[in-house]
Design an enzyme around this catalytic site. Structure first.
Site, PDB file in Angstrom:
ATOM      1  N   GLU A 129     -30.613  93.355  50.563  1.00 59.01           N
ATOM      2  CA  GLU A 129     -31.278  92.079  50.297  1.00 59.01           C
ATOM      3  C   GLU A 129     -32.385  92.204  49.246  1.00 59.01           C
ATOM      4  OE1 GLU A 129     -33.467  88.538  52.925  1.00 59.01           O
ATOM      5  OE2 GLU A 129     -33.088  90.492  53.818  1.00 59.01           O
ATOM      6  N   LYS A 145     -29.455  82.270  50.881  1.00 58.05           N
ATOM      7  CA  LYS A 145     -29.761  82.518  52.287  1.00 58.05           C
ATOM      8  C   LYS A 145     -30.046  81.197  52.986  1.00 58.05           C
ATOM      9  CE  LYS A 145     -32.737  85.632  55.040  1.00 58.05           C
ATOM     10  NZ  LYS A 145     -33.751  86.710  54.921  1.00 58.05           N
ATOM     11  N   CYS A 201     -28.870  88.731  55.708  1.00 56.64           N
ATOM     12  CA  CYS A 201     -29.793  89.168  56.752  1.00 56.64           C
ATOM     13  C   CYS A 201     -29.879  88.207  57.937  1.00 56.64           C
ATOM     14  CB  CYS A 201     -31.170  89.439  56.144  1.00 56.64           C
ATOM     15  SG  CYS A 201     -32.226  90.489  57.194  1.00 56.64           S
TER      16      CYS A 201
END
Length: 553
Positions: free
Chosen positions: A45, A114, A150
């Site tokens: 990430e 994200k 994530c």
């Protein structure tokens, strides 16, 4: 449509803000992956900028540099080598996103954002990023890759959306920091997503230290049947080529590579080693200097420093006073001998006498108390800072979480320094970690195999030696009791009534709670230190200094 695929997992250690250095590292990993026949290289990430970037991403010139780096890496893929799933901050229509991009054929062929932004504990991404829409799969060589970043894996809806829109495998770039109570949470959430979607999942975590956070790696792959074919090592950079085949039930990883993540105490000790090493290396210190008292905290700190940096970069200093015992001096000398470090002695008594003379008239008619004890500690702090200024090595503080919790530490004294490896380690765990290191050695440690501290350091009663015959338990409950109460107050946020119901003495709980609250101003001025627990002082636990609340019934 391909039935076989080679995916390289780059468990890499970026440096936050070093965009050029991170891009050079990405090229190294890609070159190695290309030599081993990989078709796609996946990075952790926010790799281009490093994670977590905090308010650095609010600087427009920084985002511009990151976006240019993404384009430059995309152009690199014109060479016919492997494509990359590269991560970094990207802006669109005046909004900033935590993004992953597929770089292939000289361009950015796909971008996903994200969706779940963490806003708890050490995370505050909501402050700086916008949540992206639920993503769809990314086509690559006839394979539909379900890429989620994530936190997206910790909730079912992102994986569900990817499954419903045709994803054939899940790939999760991560910046997931270590804490010793997290345990198997990552694996458990990954298993849940696999069970819900029946898709294989790649979990790629970064490695390395960033201020107080340490990323432990430990990347893994789960197949659709929940089997674990790949477990990458913790605590080290690594590149692993995973081989994939499409069968009647979909894609499966055929690589078998399982590394032992180590015991719980191995992980705690290693997180301190890696956190200190990267803090020193990434901030370009030549080494560390610390006071070696003959006590367990300084001995453990010295051992971690030697394992992280090597004995030649660790300078230990004994600073005895009139209250320092011969036992402590002998233990410190033997500890330095075991570790192979340079040990100097700087007696502080001349400075103590100077302060007595300077303050004698003002202190006339008063009794000696904690004031004179703290002067000794502050003289030691000034001494270490002088050595740091003169020779460039960073002062390593040696206080533990038990002391920091109740203020059993001298501000501008033993709290003086640049970094603390024990800041988030309770005293009882310091004993356990010391015992563990005396009996264990790992190949990446730069210190010696065998004993690193005298056994007497571990078994003798702890003392600050700031007055005659002083012992820690003169002022504090036994550490087994103290640490249990502190864990209940700090990590678990239990009430007074709940703690007393567990069998602890009410007045003792009241006293410890009060000490915890009134020491907040000290902790605000303490150096950073390795995050080990679920709630460290600083990024996790943010209490007001001015605080009139007491839970005493």
């Amino acid at each position: 449509m391909t039935d076989k695929l080679k995916i390289a997992l780059a468990q890499a250690n970026p440096k936050l803000g070093d965009i050029e250095g991170n891009i050079a590292l990405a090229k190294e990993f890609r070159s190695e992956a290309e030599a081993e026949g990989a078709e796609l290289v996946v990075f952790p990430e926010l790799f281009i900028c490093g994670y977590p970037p905090e308010d650095l991403v609010l600087k427009p010139s920084f985002i511009t540099a990151c976006e240019k780096a993404m384009q430059d890496l995309a152009e690199l893929t014109l060479d016919g080598g492997p494509a990359m799933l590269m991560t970094g901050p990207l802006s669109e229509n005046g909004k900033l996103y935590n993004a992953v991009c597929l770089l292939e054929d000289g361009k950015v062929s796909a971008t996903r954002y994200k969706n779940k932004l963490p806003n708890y504990g050490v995370f505050d991404e909501v402050r700086v990023f916008e949540p992206g829409p639920l993503p769809g799969p990314i086509p690559f060589k006839g394979v539909r890759l379900g890429v989620m970043i994530c936190e997206d894996m910790w909730f079912p809806d992102v994986a569900e959306c990817l499954k419903e829109t045709g994803a054939e495998m899940l790939i999760v770039p991560n910046g997931s920091p270590f804490d010793h109570e997290k345990g198997d949470a990552r694996l458990n959430y990954a298993v849940e997503r696999v069970m819900e979607t029946e898709l294989p999942l790649v979990y790629l975590n970064q490695i390395g230290g960033q201020d107080e956070l340490v990323f432990d790696g430990g990347s893994f792959v789960l197949n659709g049947d929940k089997s674990l074919p790949v477990q990458m090592p913790c605590w080290k950079e690594d590149l692993l080529i995973t081989e994939w085949e499409r069968g009647a039930d979909g894609w499966a990883c055929t690589t078998n590579e399982l590394k032992d993540p180590g015991s719980a105490m191995s992980r705690i000790y290693n997180v301190m080693v890696l956190g200190l090493r990267d803090y020193v290396e990434k901030n370009r210190f030549p080494g560390v200097v610390l006071g070696l008292s003959g006590g367990i905290d300084s001995a453990l700190s010295a051992a971690v420093a030697v394992d992280a940096l090597g004995a030649d970069r660790v300078h230990c200093v004994m600073m005895p006073s009139r209250y320092t015992s011969e036992e402590s001096l002998d233990d410190a000398r033997l500890c330095a001998e075991y570790l192979g470090v340079k040990l100097d002695t700087v007696p502080i008594e001349p400075a103590v006498e100077a302060y007595n003379g300077m303050l004698g008239d003002l202190f006339a008619g008063t009794n000696q108390d904690i004031t004179e004890e703290n002067i000794q500690s502050r003289i030691r702090g000034v001494t270490l800072m002088a050595l740091s200024n003169k020779f460039g090595k960073m002062v390593l503080t040696t206080g533990n979480k038990s002391e920091m919790s109740v203020g059993y530490a001298t501000i501008y004294g033993d709290m003086c320094g640049g970094y603390s490896v024990l800041k988030d380690l309770y005293k009882t765990l310091c004993f356990e970690a010391s015992e563990w290191r005396n009996n264990n050695f790992e190949s990446h440690f730069k210190g010696p195999d065998g004993l690193v501290m005298p056994k007497n350091v571990i078994v003798k009663p702890p003392t600050a030696e700031l007055r005659e015959d002083q012992k820690d338990e003169d002022s504090l409950p036994p550490y087994e009791v103290l640490d249990a109460i502190l864990h209940a107050l700090v990590e678990d946020e239990k009430s007074y009534a709940e703690i007393v119901a567990e069998g602890f003495d009410g007045p003792t709980v009241t006293r410890i709670q009060n000490l915890l609250y009134i020491a907040e101003y000290k902790r605000r001025q303490a150096p950073p230190g390795v995050k080990i627990s679920t709630r460290n002082f600083g990024r996790d636990r943010r209490y007001p200094i001015t605080n009139g609340f007491r839970d005493n019934r």
